[in-house]
Design an enzyme around this catalytic site. Structure first.
Site, PDB file in Angstrom:
ATOM      1  N   ASP A 178       0.867  -1.148   0.000  1.00 55.93           N
ATOM      2  CA  ASP A 178       0.000   0.000   0.000  1.00 55.93           C
ATOM      3  C   ASP A 178       0.923   1.222   0.000  1.00 55.93           C
ATOM      4  O   ASP A 178       2.045   1.131   0.479  1.00 55.93           O
ATOM      5  CB  ASP A 178      -0.824  -0.096   1.284  1.00 55.93           C
ATOM      6  CG  ASP A 178      -1.678   1.101   1.550  1.00 55.93           C
ATOM      7  OD1 ASP A 178      -2.557   1.352   0.724  1.00 55.93           O
ATOM      8  OD2 ASP A 178      -1.466   1.752   2.580  1.00 55.93           O
TER       9      ASP A 178
HETATM   10  N1  ATP Z   1     -10.493   9.259   5.970  1.00 56.30           N
HETATM   11  C1  ATP Z   1     -10.162   9.990   4.903  1.00 56.30           C
HETATM   12  N2  ATP Z   1      -9.897  11.287   5.028  1.00 56.30           N
HETATM   13  C2  ATP Z   1      -9.555  12.022   3.970  1.00 56.30           C
HETATM   14  N3  ATP Z   1      -9.465  11.528   2.734  1.00 56.30           N
HETATM   15  C3  ATP Z   1      -9.710  10.255   2.531  1.00 56.30           C
HETATM   16  C4  ATP Z   1     -10.062   9.394   3.609  1.00 56.30           C
HETATM   17  N4  ATP Z   1     -10.243   8.168   3.115  1.00 56.30           N
HETATM   18  C5  ATP Z   1      -9.999   8.250   1.799  1.00 56.30           C
HETATM   19  N5  ATP Z   1      -9.690   9.492   1.437  1.00 56.30           N
HETATM   20  C6  ATP Z   1      -9.404   9.953   0.085  1.00 56.30           C
HETATM   21  O1  ATP Z   1      -9.543   8.847  -0.790  1.00 56.30           O
HETATM   22  C7  ATP Z   1      -8.321   8.589  -1.447  1.00 56.30           C
HETATM   23  C8  ATP Z   1      -8.140   7.109  -1.568  1.00 56.30           C
HETATM   24  O2  ATP Z   1      -8.037   6.563  -0.300  1.00 56.30           O
HETATM   25  P1  ATP Z   1      -7.386   5.147  -0.077  1.00 56.30           P
HETATM   26  O3  ATP Z   1      -7.361   4.900   1.354  1.00 56.30           O
HETATM   27  O4  ATP Z   1      -8.076   4.155  -0.961  1.00 56.30           O
HETATM   28  O5  ATP Z   1      -5.948   5.302  -0.658  1.00 56.30           O
HETATM   29  P2  ATP Z   1      -4.715   6.141  -0.102  1.00 56.30           P
HETATM   30  O6  ATP Z   1      -4.673   6.043   1.343  1.00 56.30           O
HETATM   31  O7  ATP Z   1      -4.702   7.502  -0.695  1.00 56.30           O
HETATM   32  O8  ATP Z   1      -3.521   5.422  -0.771  1.00 56.30           O
HETATM   33  P3  ATP Z   1      -3.002   3.960  -0.421  1.00 56.30           P
HETATM   34  O9  ATP Z   1      -4.012   3.033  -0.922  1.00 56.30           O
HETATM   35  O10 ATP Z   1      -1.716   3.875  -1.141  1.00 56.30           O
HETATM   36  O11 ATP Z   1      -2.824   3.939   1.044  1.00 56.30           O
HETATM   37  C9  ATP Z   1      -7.277   9.269  -0.629  1.00 56.30           C
HETATM   38  O12 ATP Z   1      -6.185   9.682  -1.413  1.00 56.30           O
HETATM   39  C10 ATP Z   1      -8.017  10.471  -0.078  1.00 56.30           C
HETATM   40  O13 ATP Z   1      -8.059  11.502  -1.035  1.00 56.30           O
END
Ligand code: ATP
Ligand code: ZN
Length: 767
Positions: free
Chosen positions: A453
């Site tokens: 991730d």
């Molecule tokens: N709790 C949250 N607060 C703010 N933004 C969020 C939250 N959850 C998701 N997002 C938004 O959704 C996007 C995708 O989230 P996701 O958790 O799938 O991936 P990520 O954390 O960005 O990346 P990775 O999968 O590499 O950890 C994030 O980049 C963010 O913009």
């Protein structure tokens, strides 16, 4: 009729051989499906068919334990499910106690006992046995120089008796149960040697065997002690802060509380305690006053001090640094993170690794087979000679058969694997790596692909805010930050947490939100001042909104400008109100760790929920070729992708931070949760938990797993090789009984020592 699991805690520790025979006996009981033994905690689990109103299982099992007279059952320390099941069945009111998630399996856990006490006594007894055997050996050697044969006999007899005292009870027990145990084999060999008049052989046999049992106990003890040392770091008392009398309450905050020292176990969650500078933290809790740095080595294996501020969590077993801190206790004494970790490490040792199971299967036919060879050696050659009209030397072949009997002992084989597995689990635990079981330890070394991730795993989980932009209608970026931080504070996502940190650091107070709802991979939605706001990924916008944003902020979706994750802030009523951009910073050790993994032959992949542009940029910095990067993957699809990759490549590991990627962790061959010290959930789902914030532990872990397997195979080769050699010599008539037993003891000790080789040296965890 279902399956029930009964746990027995042995009041008296057993050595590996007795455990083997006890397990064997239990497994033969009708209705018993499986028996697992945890020699760490000296506990025994019996999975059995549960016919609620049949004869009580606890009685049956107790009877079995009584049969093994060395194991007096202690009714207060063990319990069994049937009484509960019976009551549940007849009254259909009370559910079985503590059901676990496993379907059809009900678990009754007895009150925790400290396995250490009995074990230490056991170790002392082993030392005593060693001394006794040594004494017997001295007498035996001295008797060789005795002036008269009568004195020689006396010395030899003494040695034989000293040895037999250790072996005979177990042999008697096995014979009563009509089982072929090593103890019985050895006693038979001793008696056989006496029949042949080989007193010296008999004495050497008896003594060496006694020594081997004692040595085995002592070596295994070492492995057990190393884990218990971790637990010893938590203090048993705590300084409780109790509100002083009403009159004092409005003076300085310090005089509003009085300190009293009480047992840590008596403190409930919600109470306040104070940890002074230099003290060990007795309980898990959140800081309400004071700043400090703590050493969390007991948990993470890292001795780097970690800064802690009000609002941060500190954990039992850490050592407080310079500052005095006040905590609100979050978990009671028995449920601290450290206690959970130790429980997991302990539980891990119960489950056997696949290679261990195959070795046990092998051993179960090995002994009877070699026994057959021994009997054949005693009978066949003389019979052949007889048939040819000659006069066979019965005693000669009888003796060769006796030697072969000793070779039939499988203990070096059986012990080789668990000891190596325990060593692996222990070494890992010391570095703050929890491995669920031997299966996971074994699987790690066989992984082909390791998917990561990005956010919070390969990159820092505290992200720096690079810029905050407010729509013209809003004007004030601080207001955007406050909303974003207040919402973000309600999720465990690294972006949300970083926003909350950033706002606090700027001295902004977070607003009270209601009905906060986290949508995995998308963002957070909540009510604030009666209005509905959201915080989340630009992906949630529909085309119309996207156009609107594009017109307002032309650079927001410009790939060239995108150098880190972006979250939007908006309200239901007004649409997008602003956005926050973060710096995407890889962990300092990430590149090094990835390159080592590549050297080890693994293929790292990056699977991210972040945008293509951001993922590609970070991927390049970390050395991922574009075809090994997948971006904009929603949490649910990560699991699907893992399954696809699994079909394509074989065993796959998934490394995540345990926030949005639990399904992916679950569908990987080995799910690895990285640096989530505070998240209890990761402890449940992942096969491996890295408590330390250090990715270089992954290649270390791969080496550990491969090394463990190599060691197991090496051990098996040592054991089988020695035995084959002795068997060959025996058939030729060149081996003596003491040589056979020396080879057996030697193999056992060698194998255990080989498995535990570096366990003692490795006191200090790696940096
Ligand atoms: N709790 C949250 N607060 C703010 N933004 C969020 C939250 N959850 C998701 N997002 C938004 O959704 C996007 C995708 O989230 P996701 O958790 O799938 O991936 P990520 O954390 O960005 O990346 P990775 O999968 O590499 O950890 C994030 O980049 C963010 O913009
Ligand atoms: Zn043996």
């Amino acid at each position: 009729m279902g399956v029930a699991r009964t746990q027995l805690t042995l009041p008296k520790p057993l050595d590996a051989r007795r455990i083997g025979s006890l397990k064997h006996d239990l497994e033969r009981l009708p209705g018993v499906l499986a028996v697992e033994f945890d020699w760490e905690a000296q506990r025994l689990w019996v999975d059995h068919l549960d016919d609620p109103c049949e004869a009580s299982w606890s009685d049956r099992l107790r009877h079995q334990l009584e049969m093994a007279d060395s194991v007096a059952p202690c009714p207060s320390t063990w319990s069994s499910s049937p009484p509960v099941a019976c009551r549940a069945e007849s009254s259909s009111a009370s559910p079985p106690a503590t059901p676990r998630a496993l379907p059809g399996l009900n678990v009754v856990t007895p009150p925790p006992v400290d396995p250490g006490v009995g074990e230490r006594a056991h170790a002392r007894r082993a030392q005593l046995r060693l001394i006794r055997a040594g004494l017997g050996g001295l007498v035996l050697v001295a008797s060789a120089f005795a002036p008269s044969p009568a004195w020689q006999r006396l010395g030899q007899a003494f040695a034989i008796v000293v040895g037999l005292v250790e072996i005979a009870p177990a042999a008697w027990l096995a014979t009563r149960q009509r089982r072929l145990g090593i103890h019985a084999l050895v006693v038979a060999a001793i008696l056989g040697a006496l029949v042949l008049g080989e007193w010296n052989e008999a004495a050497a046999l008896a003594l060496l065997f006694a020594v081997s049992e004692a040595l085995e106990t002592l070596t295994l003890q070492r492995a057990r002690d190393s884990i218990r040392a971790l637990l010893a770091q938590t203090p048993t008392t705590a300084n409780r802060l109790v509100p002083a009398s009403e009159s004092a309450s409005n003076s300085s905050p310090d005089s509003a509380f009085q300190l009293e020292t009480v047992p840590a176990a008596s403190i409930r969650p919600g109470e306040r305690i104070r940890v002074r500078a230099g003290e060990a933290v007795p309980l898990d809790g959140r800081i309400v006053a004071g700043y400090t740095q703590v050493d969390q080595r007991a948990l993470t294996g890292e001795s780097v001090p970690v800064a802690k501020h009000p609002g941060d969590e500190v954990f039992a077993g850490s050592i407080n640094g310079e500052g005095s801190i006040d905590l609100v206790v979050s978990r009671d004494h028995h449920h601290t993170l450290l206690a959970g970790i130790l429980e997991r490490v302990r539980a891990a040792r119960v489950r056997r690794a696949p290679v261990e199971r195959s070795v046990e299967r092998f051993a179960s036919w090995y002994t009877p087979a070699v026994f057959g060879v021994a009997v054949a050696l005693m009978l066949l050659p003389p019979l052949v000679v007889l048939a040819q009209g000659g006069v066979p030397v019965w005693s000669d072949w009888f003796f060769r058969g006796l030697v072969a009997l000793i070779v039939a002992c499988p203990c070096a084989l059986v012990i080789a694997t668990p000891v190596a597995v325990v060593r692996g689990l222990t070494l890992a635990a010391r570095r703050g790596i929890l491995i669920k079981d031997g299966d996971a330890l074994e699987a790690l070394g066989k992984l082909r692909l390791l998917a990561f991730d990005k956010t919070g795993t390969l990159t820092r989980d505290r992200l720096q805010v690079a810029g905050i932009h407010a729509a013209p209608s809003v004007g004030d970026p601080d207001w955007i930050l406050r909303i974003a931080a207040s919402l973000g504070d309600h999720s465990s996502h690294p972006l949300g947490r970083s926003l909350a940190d950033h706002a606090r650091a700027r001295g902004l107070e977070l607003l009270e939100v209601h009905h906060a709802r986290t949508i995995p991979g998308v963002g957070v939605e909540a009510e604030l001042d009666g209005q509905s706001y959201w915080l989340g990924s630009p992906r949630v916008l529909d085309e119309r909104e996207r156009d609107q944003v594009r017109r307002g902020w032309p650079d927001l979706f410009q790939p060239s400008a995108v150098e880190g994750p972006v979250v939007l802030v908006g309200s239901r009523a007004e649409g997008v109100l602003g956005w926050v951009r973060f710096h995407d910073q890889e962990r300092p050790e990430a590149r090094r760790a990835l390159d080592r993994l590549r050297d080890q032959g693994l293929i790292p992949w990056m699977i991210s929920g972040d945008s293509q542009a951001v993922a590609a940029r970070m991927g390049e910095r970390l050395g991922f070729p574009p075809e090994q990067i997948r971006a904009e993957v929603a949490p649910g699809h990560k699991a699907d992708l893992i399954e696809t990759l699994r079909d394509q490549y074989g065993p796959i590991g998934m490394v995540g931070d345990g926030v949005n990627d639990t399904p992916a962790l679950a569908s990987a061959t080995v799910g690895i949760a990285a640096h989530r010290l505070a998240s209890g959930a990761a402890l449940e789902t992942a096969d491996v938990v890295l408590l330390a914030e250090d990715l270089t532990r992954l290649p270390w872990l791969i080496d550990l797993s491969r090394g463990t397997l190599a060691r197991i195979y090496q051990n098996i080769r040592i054991a089988l090789g020695l035995k084959a050699a002795v068997l060959g010599l025996a058939a030729l008539g060149w081996a003596s009984l003491w040589l056979a037993i020396l080879a057996d003891v030697g193999a056992t000790v060698l194998v255990v020592a080989n498995a535990l080789r570096d366990l003692g040296i490795d006191r200090d965890p790696i940096r």
